[in-house]
Structures are given as C-alpha cells and as structure tokens.
Design a protein around this motif. Structure first.
Motif, PDB file in Angstrom:
ATOM      1  N   UNK A  63       0.861  -1.183   0.000  1.00  0.00           N
ATOM      2  CA  UNK A  63       0.000   0.000   0.000  1.00  0.00           C
ATOM      3  C   UNK A  63       0.896   1.231   0.000  1.00  0.00           C
ATOM      4  N   UNK A  64       0.753   2.143  -0.978  1.00  0.00           N
ATOM      5  CA  UNK A  64       1.706   3.248  -1.144  1.00  0.00           C
ATOM      6  C   UNK A  64       1.949   4.087   0.107  1.00  0.00           C
ATOM      7  N   UNK A  65       0.900   4.691   0.665  1.00  0.00           N
ATOM      8  CA  UNK A  65       1.071   5.592   1.808  1.00  0.00           C
ATOM      9  C   UNK A  65       1.538   4.822   3.030  1.00  0.00           C
ATOM     10  N   UNK A  66       0.970   3.643   3.253  1.00  0.00           N
ATOM     11  CA  UNK A  66       1.357   2.820   4.402  1.00  0.00           C
ATOM     12  C   UNK A  66       2.815   2.405   4.303  1.00  0.00           C
ATOM     13  N   UNK A  67       3.244   2.053   3.097  1.00  0.00           N
ATOM     14  CA  UNK A  67       4.635   1.623   2.899  1.00  0.00           C
ATOM     15  C   UNK A  67       5.612   2.756   3.157  1.00  0.00           C
ATOM     16  N   UNK A  68       5.250   3.981   2.739  1.00  0.00           N
ATOM     17  CA  UNK A  68       6.132   5.126   2.972  1.00  0.00           C
ATOM     18  C   UNK A  68       6.318   5.378   4.467  1.00  0.00           C
ATOM     19  N   UNK A  69       5.302   5.034   5.266  1.00  0.00           N
ATOM     20  CA  UNK A  69       5.384   5.212   6.718  1.00  0.00           C
ATOM     21  C   UNK A  69       6.175   4.094   7.379  1.00  0.00           C
ATOM     22  N   UNK A  70       5.902   2.861   6.953  1.00  0.00           N
ATOM     23  CA  UNK A  70       6.526   1.708   7.597  1.00  0.00           C
ATOM     24  C   UNK A  70       7.930   1.412   7.070  1.00  0.00           C
ATOM     25  N   UNK A  71       8.182   1.770   5.826  1.00  0.00           N
ATOM     26  CA  UNK A  71       9.486   1.475   5.215  1.00  0.00           C
ATOM     27  C   UNK A  71      10.273   2.760   5.020  1.00  0.00           C
ATOM     28  N   UNK A  72      10.550   3.418   6.120  1.00  0.00           N
ATOM     29  CA  UNK A  72      11.340   4.656   6.057  1.00  0.00           C
ATOM     30  C   UNK A  72      12.730   4.344   5.509  1.00  0.00           C
ATOM     31  N   UNK A  73      13.207   5.216   4.636  1.00  0.00           N
ATOM     32  CA  UNK A  73      14.502   4.975   4.026  1.00  0.00           C
ATOM     33  C   UNK A  73      14.430   4.037   2.843  1.00  0.00           C
ATOM     34  N   UNK A  74      13.247   3.927   2.227  1.00  0.00           N
ATOM     35  CA  UNK A  74      13.118   3.093   1.030  1.00  0.00           C
ATOM     36  C   UNK A  74      13.813   3.775  -0.144  1.00  0.00           C
ATOM     37  N   UNK A  75      14.062   3.002  -1.191  1.00  0.00           N
ATOM     38  CA  UNK A  75      14.745   3.563  -2.362  1.00  0.00           C
ATOM     39  C   UNK A  75      13.923   4.679  -2.998  1.00  0.00           C
ATOM     40  N   UNK A  76      12.590   4.545  -2.999  1.00  0.00           N
ATOM     41  CA  UNK A  76      11.741   5.602  -3.556  1.00  0.00           C
ATOM     42  C   UNK A  76      11.842   6.869  -2.727  1.00  0.00           C
ATOM     43  N   UNK A  77      11.740   6.730  -1.417  1.00  0.00           N
ATOM     44  CA  UNK A  77      11.804   7.911  -0.545  1.00  0.00           C
ATOM     45  C   UNK A  77      13.150   8.617  -0.659  1.00  0.00           C
ATOM     46  N   UNK A  78      14.242   7.847  -0.627  1.00  0.00           N
ATOM     47  CA  UNK A  78      15.577   8.453  -0.706  1.00  0.00           C
ATOM     48  C   UNK A  78      15.756   9.174  -2.038  1.00  0.00           C
ATOM     49  N   UNK A  79      15.276   8.572  -3.126  1.00  0.00           N
ATOM     50  CA  UNK A  79      15.397   9.194  -4.447  1.00  0.00           C
ATOM     51  C   UNK A  79      14.667  10.534  -4.495  1.00  0.00           C
ATOM     52  N   UNK A  80      13.442  10.548  -3.973  1.00  0.00           N
ATOM     53  CA  UNK A  80      12.661  11.792  -3.970  1.00  0.00           C
ATOM     54  C   UNK A  80      13.323  12.838  -3.084  1.00  0.00           C
ATOM     55  N   UNK A  81      13.848  12.414  -1.945  1.00  0.00           N
ATOM     56  CA  UNK A  81      14.536  13.369  -1.051  1.00  0.00           C
ATOM     57  C   UNK A  81      15.773  13.959  -1.730  1.00  0.00           C
TER      58      UNK A  81
END
Length: 330
Positions: A63-81
């Motif tokens: 689940x997109x939003x849930x995953x962003x919360x539970x999987x902090x430091x994911x490759x998607x999040x780091x790329x966007x940051x």
C-alpha cells in the motif's frame, strides 16, 4: 529496485544511458550489494554512475502511503529526497506508481498554482505520439484539474515530443458538446475559454486516428484506456507474428520472403513500442519525476533517463508555472 525486471534491467538501462550521456551522473538507489553485483555483471567501470544505499524496498503489492510510513529509508523515498535537496535533478522509477506519486506529492509538493499532479503517458499510434493525462495519479477530478492537465500535457508535447500546437481533446462518450456527465460538460465549457488548441470532445477511437495530440481525462478512465490499449496491442502483435510465421511456412520457395516479413514485422512493432518513450512524467510536482513502466527493460530505462535529462534541460516546470499563472482564472 522497482519493476518486474529489477534490478538487472534497471542497472543495464543505467549503463546504456551513462555510456551515451557522459555529462550526466546517475545515482543508483537501492540495496548496495545487489546493485554493485549487477554493475559488475554489466562490466561497468565508468565515472558517471554511483550507488546510494537504501535498505528498504517498496514492492508493487505494498500500500503506497502505508509503505512510505513503515518502510522509512526506502529507495523511492531516498530518491525523492535527493531531488528535494537538489542532490539530483530528477528521479526515475519503474517501481510502485502509487508510492512514487505519494512520495513526490508529500516531499516535493506541487508547483505554484497547480491543484493536482497528473501522469502523462506518450504512446505511438502509428501517426504522431499521443499524450494521455491522467493515467492514474488522480481518480477524483474537478474541472479545474482537467484544464490544468490539458495545459501541462500541451507543454510536455511541445517541449519534449516536438509537437507543434498540440490539439487537445477531452475524452468523452461522444463528440457533441452536450455529451457526457456533469464533469465533462463543465470542463468542455472551461476549455473553450482558454488559449489552448482545444478541438472539443474526442472518443476512444480517436486516439488511434491521428487527429488529436493530447487527450485529457481523469486518472480512473485514463488508466483503463492505457491498460486496454497495451493489452490489445500486445495481443495483435502475437496474432500478427503467428500469421507471418504461417505465411512463411506456406511459401518455402520464395527467396528472401522470410527476411522481408521479419523486417516488416520489426518495423511495425517499433512504431508501437512503449520503450521508445521510456517513462511518463508526473507533471505538476515541484521536481522532475519520471515513472517508467513496470515491465521496463534496459532500453526503456535508458530512454526514461533521457526523458528526465531533457525535462531538466528544458526547465519544463518553470514554463508550466509561468503559463498556469497566465491562464485565465477558473
């Protein structure tokens, strides 16, 4: 790390892009050991690829939003940051589309005056490229969202696809002005007040006739149109290949006929190949984000990187911001 063929094809695509674009530095964000193993397999030792470690990966089933919360430091999040912190000019991903949209919306925010971001997919119909917006970012639209989609996709078609004065159509159940539900009727009226090259309502069949360049719809309808079109094209290629194969078998004495058929089929297939465009920009966010097809191979990934580089070079977001501010108030 995202996509059906990741990380191997993604890394291969990065290597292809890096070899062609020596002035661009590519950051491969993901599980470091896996990424470096694929780089070694590709025999890459050039200076313009580096690896940024990310321990977590958001899968296609998360689940997109849930995953962003539970999987902090994911490759998607780091790329966007990295894009937000200006450590990278653009982000390319073949991973979870919902997570990419959510991360970009939350961490980058929208451009000034943009109400909703939209995914713009370009595909070849045998004539010129046709841009469909939106294909999944926003399923609940208001008329002002669709008007902005039309403007942003027009700019993308002009600057990236080199389409002069793109013809904009509103996807509807009929060409007549009075057709459609309330959203369609209100949007049609508002389009007539803009300076866009609005040609009116278009039907699904018009996408393949070469008489429209930008097709505007909500993300629910657009995603269905895209998936049906892809599925139909894939099935037609299979049927055509089977018929060609049977035809060649029935003409064993015709010299060179097999190679002629193969060349013709290859040329036919290339005119509808999604990998030629590589990826779809998420238009309206305050940064350059390219969402590649989940089935992207090395060629598609390389072309997605090329698209991201061109969007950055053309400063597409500045023009979108400027023209949205100049657009008549809605």
């Amino acid at each position: 790390m995202g996509g059906d063929l990741a990380p191997r094809e993604v890394v291969k695509g990065a290597v292809l892009a890096a070899a062609k674009m020596e002035n661009v530095l590519l950051h491969l964000v993901g599980r470091e050991e896996e990424v470096r193993r694929e780089l070694a397999a590709a025999e890459w030792n050039g200076p313009n690829i580096d690896v940024v470690a990310a321990d977590h990966v958001i899968t296609m089933s998360d689940s997109p939003v849930e995953a962003l919360t539970k999987k902090r430091g994911s490759s998607i999040e780091i790329s966007i940051r990295m894009v937000r912190e200006q450590k990278a000019a653009a982000m390319v991903s073949a991973g979870n589309t919902g997570a990419c949209v959510a991360a970009a919306s939350l961490l980058l925010g929208r451009l000034p005056a943009v109400k909703k971001a939209g995914i713009a997919v370009a595909f070849h119909t045998g004539h010129n490229p046709v841009v469909i917006i939106d294909v999944g970012a926003n399923v609940y639209c208001k008329p002002e969202h669709l008007i902005q989609y039309g403007l942003m996709a027009t700019i993308y078609a002009e600057e990236i696809l080199n389409v002069k004065s793109p013809r904009v159509g509103l996807l509807n159940v009929g060409e007549e002005d009075e057709k459609g539900h309330t959203l369609a009727k209100m949007t049609h009226s508002l389009f007539n007040e803009t300076r866009l090259n609005f040609i009116g309502n278009v039907e699904g069949a018009d996408l393949f006739k070469g008489n429209v360049d930008v097709v505007v719809c909500d993300g629910f309808v657009g995603n269905i149109v895209l998936k049906v079109s892809e599925g139909l094209a894939e099935r037609l290629f299979q049927l055509f290949a089977s018929l060609v194969k049977d035809g060649i078998k029935s003409m064993p004495n015709a010299p060179g006929i097999g190679e002629t058929f193969k060349r013709s089929f290859s040329a036919f297939e290339s005119r509808f190949d999604y990998s030629e465009y590589g990826g779809a920009p998420l238009l309206g966010v305050n940064g350059n984000v390219i969402i590649a097809h989940g089935r992207s191979d090395a060629k598609a990934v390389s072309n997605a990187v090329r698209c991201a580089e061109r969007m950055t070079a053309m400063d597409l977001n500045s023009r979108i911001t400027h023209e949205l501010q100049a657009l008549s108030k809605i």
